[in-house]
Design a protein around this motif. Structure first.
Motif, PDB file in Angstrom:
ATOM      1  N   THR A  31     -24.795 -48.244  57.525  1.00 44.36           N
ATOM      2  CA  THR A  31     -23.841 -47.265  57.612  1.00 44.36           C
ATOM      3  C   THR A  31     -22.541 -48.258  57.902  1.00 44.36           C
ATOM      4  O   THR A  31     -23.308 -49.174  58.034  1.00 44.36           O
ATOM      5  CB  THR A  31     -23.724 -45.982  58.398  1.00 44.36           C
ATOM      6  OG1 THR A  31     -22.767 -45.489  58.158  1.00 44.36           O
ATOM      7  CG2 THR A  31     -23.660 -46.611  59.677  1.00 44.36           C
ATOM      8  N   LYS A  33     -18.154 -48.764  57.990  1.00 45.18           N
ATOM      9  CA  LYS A  33     -16.553 -48.179  57.863  1.00 45.18           C
ATOM     10  C   LYS A  33     -15.763 -49.429  57.101  1.00 45.18           C
ATOM     11  O   LYS A  33     -15.910 -50.754  57.738  1.00 45.18           O
ATOM     12  CB  LYS A  33     -16.028 -47.611  59.375  1.00 45.18           C
ATOM     13  CG  LYS A  33     -14.869 -46.938  58.959  1.00 45.18           C
ATOM     14  CD  LYS A  33     -13.708 -46.184  60.298  1.00 45.18           C
ATOM     15  CE  LYS A  33     -13.017 -46.335  59.820  1.00 45.18           C
ATOM     16  NZ  LYS A  33     -12.417 -44.960  61.034  1.00 45.18           N
ATOM     17  N   TYR A  99     -16.025 -44.581  54.639  1.00 44.94           N
ATOM     18  CA  TYR A  99     -17.191 -44.803  55.234  1.00 44.94           C
ATOM     19  C   TYR A  99     -18.178 -44.496  54.542  1.00 44.94           C
ATOM     20  O   TYR A  99     -17.374 -43.614  52.926  1.00 44.94           O
ATOM     21  CB  TYR A  99     -17.483 -43.390  55.753  1.00 44.94           C
ATOM     22  CG  TYR A  99     -16.819 -43.667  57.957  1.00 44.94           C
ATOM     23  CD1 TYR A  99     -17.252 -44.208  58.907  1.00 44.94           C
ATOM     24  CD2 TYR A  99     -15.620 -42.691  57.629  1.00 44.94           C
ATOM     25  CE1 TYR A  99     -16.351 -43.599  59.699  1.00 44.94           C
ATOM     26  CE2 TYR A  99     -15.126 -42.160  58.714  1.00 44.94           C
ATOM     27  CZ  TYR A  99     -15.123 -42.456  59.834  1.00 44.94           C
ATOM     28  OH  TYR A  99     -14.379 -42.746  60.830  1.00 44.94           O
ATOM     29  N   CYS A 146     -19.039 -38.807  60.219  1.00 41.27           N
ATOM     30  CA  CYS A 146     -19.365 -39.905  59.913  1.00 41.27           C
ATOM     31  C   CYS A 146     -18.801 -40.689  61.553  1.00 41.27           C
ATOM     32  O   CYS A 146     -19.820 -41.869  61.344  1.00 41.27           O
ATOM     33  CB  CYS A 146     -18.096 -40.620  58.833  1.00 41.27           C
ATOM     34  SG  CYS A 146     -17.923 -39.546  57.335  1.00 41.27           S
ATOM     35  N   GLN A 147     -18.612 -40.702  62.276  1.00 36.81           N
ATOM     36  CA  GLN A 147     -18.268 -41.820  63.312  1.00 36.81           C
ATOM     37  C   GLN A 147     -19.020 -41.222  64.018  1.00 36.81           C
ATOM     38  O   GLN A 147     -19.742 -42.409  64.681  1.00 36.81           O
ATOM     39  CB  GLN A 147     -16.913 -41.142  64.079  1.00 36.81           C
ATOM     40  CG  GLN A 147     -16.449 -42.443  64.729  1.00 36.81           C
ATOM     41  CD  GLN A 147     -16.041 -43.764  64.131  1.00 36.81           C
ATOM     42  OE1 GLN A 147     -15.373 -43.906  63.580  1.00 36.81           O
ATOM     43  NE2 GLN A 147     -16.711 -44.618  64.778  1.00 36.81           N
ATOM     44  N   LEU A 150     -21.899 -44.138  62.264  1.00 41.92           N
ATOM     45  CA  LEU A 150     -21.614 -45.209  63.092  1.00 41.92           C
ATOM     46  C   LEU A 150     -21.979 -45.472  64.791  1.00 41.92           C
ATOM     47  O   LEU A 150     -22.692 -46.285  65.037  1.00 41.92           O
ATOM     48  CB  LEU A 150     -20.179 -45.483  62.261  1.00 41.92           C
ATOM     49  CG  LEU A 150     -19.954 -46.842  62.846  1.00 41.92           C
ATOM     50  CD1 LEU A 150     -20.971 -47.469  61.639  1.00 41.92           C
ATOM     51  CD2 LEU A 150     -18.509 -46.802  61.548  1.00 41.92           C
TER      52      LEU A 150
END
Length: 160
Positions: A31, A33, A99, A146-147, A150
């Motif tokens: 993964t 960003k 992302y 998403c954060q 990650l």
């Protein structure tokens, strides 16, 4: 340009179930960003052996998947199926941010829904029928998710 990337070499299945007790074997790969602070960007031509899920945060990413053009705008998602060529079609503006999550799933097929949208269908019983492109309505939750994906992956130490 900030490019956060997390990767691991071994894959562990993730079981996703709904109230009808269907399950789906997804294997997470890596993964990241992407942030193009002051640069314009055009996605390179690729064919991968896995799915890629993009989630747009700022600006637009322009891509062709197979023979279909897409614009990934803020709060949009885009699913790139494996073994289908995809390529950027237009330069993005500076500030492009998105992302991505790469994953494997062996049990899928591609289809077109009643509205003419290209879809990916996951699972033997066609339970998970998802358009390749769409807009997320609850953006606060997806940004956080998403954060978290990650951050968790980077903290695991399994990245390069």
């Amino acid at each position: 340009m900030d490019l956060s990337l997390a990767r691991r070499e071994s894959f562990y299945p993730v079981e996703i179930s709904n109230e009808k007790a269907y399950s789906l074997d997804l294997r997470f790969s890596f993964t990241g960003k992407y942030i193009a602070e002051n640069d314009k960007m055009i996605h390179e031509r690729r064919v991968t052996d896995h799915f890629t899920l993009f989630y747009g945060v700022k600006q637009s990413l322009f891509m062709t998947i197979g023979d279909q053009d897409y614009e990934l705008k803020p709060n949009d998602y885009l699913i790139l199926p494996p073994f289908i060529e995809h390529v950027g079609t237009k330069e993005s503006e500076p500030g492009l941010t998105y992302y991505w999550v790469h994953f494997f799933c062996d049990d899928y097929k591609l289809s077109v829904d009643d509205n003419g949208r290209e879809c990916v269908i996951f699972g033997q019983d066609d339970v998970y029928n998802i358009p390749l492109h769409g807009t997320i309505k609850d953006t606060a939750k997806i940004h956080l998710l998403c954060q978290q994906i990650l951050d968790t992956y980077v903290r695991s130490g399994l990245f390069c």
